[in-house]
Design a protein around this motif. Structure first.
Motif, mmCIF file in Angstrom:
data_model
loop_
_atom_site.group_PDB
_atom_site.id
_atom_site.type_symbol
_atom_site.label_atom_id
_atom_site.label_comp_id
_atom_site.label_asym_id
_atom_site.label_seq_id
_atom_site.Cartn_x
_atom_site.Cartn_y
_atom_site.Cartn_z
ATOM 1 N N PHE A 33 0.838 -1.201 0.000
ATOM 2 C CA PHE A 33 0.000 0.000 0.000
ATOM 3 C C PHE A 33 0.875 1.253 0.000
ATOM 4 O O PHE A 33 1.973 1.256 0.558
ATOM 5 C CB PHE A 33 -0.853 0.050 1.272
ATOM 6 C CG PHE A 33 -1.961 -0.966 1.338
ATOM 7 C CD1 PHE A 33 -1.685 -2.306 1.579
ATOM 8 C CD2 PHE A 33 -3.273 -0.575 1.184
ATOM 9 C CE1 PHE A 33 -2.703 -3.243 1.655
ATOM 10 C CE2 PHE A 33 -4.301 -1.495 1.263
ATOM 11 C CZ PHE A 33 -4.012 -2.833 1.502
ATOM 12 N N TYR A 35 0.274 5.334 1.110
ATOM 13 C CA TYR A 35 -0.599 6.308 1.733
ATOM 14 C C TYR A 35 0.042 7.689 1.642
ATOM 15 O O TYR A 35 1.265 7.832 1.629
ATOM 16 C CB TYR A 35 -0.836 5.968 3.212
ATOM 17 C CG TYR A 35 -1.906 4.924 3.429
ATOM 18 C CD1 TYR A 35 -1.609 3.571 3.315
ATOM 19 C CD2 TYR A 35 -3.210 5.292 3.716
ATOM 20 C CE1 TYR A 35 -2.589 2.611 3.499
ATOM 21 C CE2 TYR A 35 -4.200 4.341 3.902
ATOM 22 C CZ TYR A 35 -3.877 3.013 3.790
ATOM 23 O OH TYR A 35 -4.856 2.050 3.962
ATOM 24 N N THR A 44 -4.138 8.968 4.180
ATOM 25 C CA THR A 44 -5.210 8.648 3.241
ATOM 26 C C THR A 44 -4.683 7.697 2.170
ATOM 27 O O THR A 44 -3.538 7.825 1.713
ATOM 28 C CB THR A 44 -5.787 9.910 2.581
ATOM 29 O OG1 THR A 44 -4.728 10.635 1.965
ATOM 30 C CG2 THR A 44 -6.464 10.794 3.597
ATOM 31 N N PHE A 45 -5.509 6.790 1.742
ATOM 32 C CA PHE A 45 -5.128 5.727 0.812
ATOM 33 C C PHE A 45 -4.841 6.292 -0.582
ATOM 34 O O PHE A 45 -5.604 7.104 -1.109
ATOM 35 C CB PHE A 45 -6.263 4.712 0.734
ATOM 36 C CG PHE A 45 -6.108 3.678 -0.339
ATOM 37 C CD1 PHE A 45 -6.870 3.742 -1.495
ATOM 38 C CD2 PHE A 45 -5.197 2.658 -0.191
ATOM 39 C CE1 PHE A 45 -6.735 2.786 -2.486
ATOM 40 C CE2 PHE A 45 -5.054 1.692 -1.183
ATOM 41 C CZ PHE A 45 -5.822 1.764 -2.334
ATOM 42 N N TYR A 48 -2.741 0.446 -4.158
ATOM 43 C CA TYR A 48 -2.536 -0.911 -3.658
ATOM 44 C C TYR A 48 -2.053 -1.791 -4.799
ATOM 45 O O TYR A 48 -2.621 -1.769 -5.894
ATOM 46 C CB TYR A 48 -3.849 -1.456 -3.099
ATOM 47 C CG TYR A 48 -3.853 -2.921 -2.743
ATOM 48 C CD1 TYR A 48 -4.689 -3.823 -3.403
ATOM 49 C CD2 TYR A 48 -3.031 -3.397 -1.726
ATOM 50 C CE1 TYR A 48 -4.702 -5.168 -3.064
ATOM 51 C CE2 TYR A 48 -3.047 -4.740 -1.382
ATOM 52 C CZ TYR A 48 -3.892 -5.623 -2.048
ATOM 53 O OH TYR A 48 -3.904 -6.946 -1.699
ATOM 54 N N SER B 94 -10.927 -1.965 9.209
ATOM 55 C CA SER B 94 -10.915 -2.461 7.837
ATOM 56 C C SER B 94 -12.096 -3.377 7.602
ATOM 57 O O SER B 94 -12.513 -4.129 8.491
ATOM 58 C CB SER B 94 -9.616 -3.208 7.575
ATOM 59 O OG SER B 94 -9.673 -3.909 6.352
ATOM 60 N N TRP B 100 -6.042 -5.899 6.913
ATOM 61 C CA TRP B 100 -6.085 -4.615 6.211
ATOM 62 C C TRP B 100 -6.611 -4.775 4.788
ATOM 63 O O TRP B 100 -6.324 -5.742 4.113
ATOM 64 C CB TRP B 100 -4.675 -4.022 6.166
ATOM 65 C CG TRP B 100 -4.681 -2.548 6.043
ATOM 66 C CD1 TRP B 100 -4.661 -1.830 4.894
ATOM 67 C CD2 TRP B 100 -4.731 -1.597 7.108
ATOM 68 N NE1 TRP B 100 -4.698 -0.486 5.182
ATOM 69 C CE2 TRP B 100 -4.740 -0.323 6.527
ATOM 70 C CE3 TRP B 100 -4.786 -1.727 8.500
ATOM 71 C CZ2 TRP B 100 -4.787 0.836 7.289
ATOM 72 C CZ3 TRP B 100 -4.828 -0.571 9.254
ATOM 73 C CH2 TRP B 100 -4.833 0.687 8.650
ATOM 74 N N THR B 102 -8.096 -2.248 1.153
ATOM 75 C CA THR B 102 -8.079 -0.914 0.550
ATOM 76 C C THR B 102 -9.168 -0.040 1.156
ATOM 77 O O THR B 102 -9.026 1.170 1.235
ATOM 78 C CB THR B 102 -8.272 -0.987 -0.971
ATOM 79 O OG1 THR B 102 -9.478 -1.692 -1.254
ATOM 80 C CG2 THR B 102 -7.098 -1.708 -1.615
ATOM 81 N N GLU B 103 -10.256 -0.662 1.608
ATOM 82 C CA GLU B 103 -11.307 0.091 2.299
ATOM 83 C C GLU B 103 -11.035 0.088 3.791
ATOM 84 O O GLU B 103 -11.797 -0.431 4.598
ATOM 85 C CB GLU B 103 -12.692 -0.514 2.027
ATOM 86 C CG GLU B 103 -13.158 -0.382 0.595
ATOM 87 C CD GLU B 103 -12.536 -1.432 -0.289
ATOM 88 O OE1 GLU B 103 -12.299 -1.135 -1.466
ATOM 89 O OE2 GLU B 103 -12.254 -2.540 0.203
#
Lengths: 113, 115
Positions: A33, A35, A44-45, A48, B94, B100, B102-103
């Motif tokens: 990931f 961020y 904040t994302f 991925y 999550s 974990w 992505t959301e």
């Protein structure tokens, strides 16, 4: 143990392209990931990757090579608002879970006019 | 708004005091976790939970206790605060029951100073 490395700081010019690298050595790998974190705020994302290759999302792209333990985040057409810390994190087997997220120390990006 | 709520946002403690950092989510997420963030150290996992009644240690669990009596709440307890626990604490949840995803959502953080 696990090791996730990324540069501490980077500086780039508005409108340019910057690549932030991340290398990892971890026990188990279930995805990587990226961020973004502005000062004083929560992360904040951004992206991925779980398979090798490039994922593109607007001005941001992320690349993964599992065999090399390597990822990068590419930011195009830099804007002043992109000044932030960028966090690389690996989803891995940790403790009794396959899905814990372990973070690198983050790269602070400063965008200059 | 739905999300992860942390309270308090700021706290000053004296060495030796105890306190509980609250974390609540209303998304019915099974997986929840606590991180601390220190300058130059990044985010480090303190404790995590994969569901009510199940908790486990992360990278830096010493000095912290957790419990998960409900799906919604995951409080972090400092039994005897030390200056080394001065940090910013983030709670996250999550949608993926294995961990974990992505959301995943972070709370807004609790800035704790121990003097």
């Amino acid at each position: 143990g696990q090791n996730i490395d990324q540069p501490t700081e980077m500086t780039a010019t508005e409108g340019a392209i910057v690549q932030i690298n991340c290398t990892y050595q971890t026990s188990g790998f279930n995805g990587l990931f990226w961020y973004q974190q502005h000062a004083g705020e929560a992360p904040t994302f951004l992206s991925y990757n779980v398979l090798d290759g490039l994922e593109e999302k607007g001005r941001f792209s992320s690349f993964l090579s599992r065999s090399k333990g390597y990822s990068y985040l590419l930011l195009k057409e830099l804007q002043m608002k992109d000044s932030a810390s960028y966090l690389c994190a690996v989803r891995m087997n940790y403790g009794g879970s396959q899905g814990n997220l372990i973070f690198g120390k983050g790269t602070k990006l400063s965008v200059k006019p | 708004n739905a999300g992860v709520t942390q309270t308090p946002k700021f706290q000053v403690l004296k060495t030796g005091q105890s306190m509980t950092l609250q974390c609540a989510q209303d998304m019915n997420h099974e997986y929840m976790s606590w991180y601390r963030q220190d300058p130059g150290m990044g985010l480090r996992l303190i404790h995590y939970s994969v569901g009510a009644g199940i908790t486990d240690q992360g990278e830096v669990p010493n000095g912290y206790n957790v419990s998960r009596s409900t799906t919604e709440d995951f409080p972090l307890r400092l039994l005897s605060a030390a200056p080394s626990q001065t940090s910013v604490y983030f709670c996250a949840s999550s949608s993926d029951t294995t961990g974990w995803a992505t959301e995943a959502f972070f709370g807004q953080g609790t800035r704790l100073t121990v003097v």
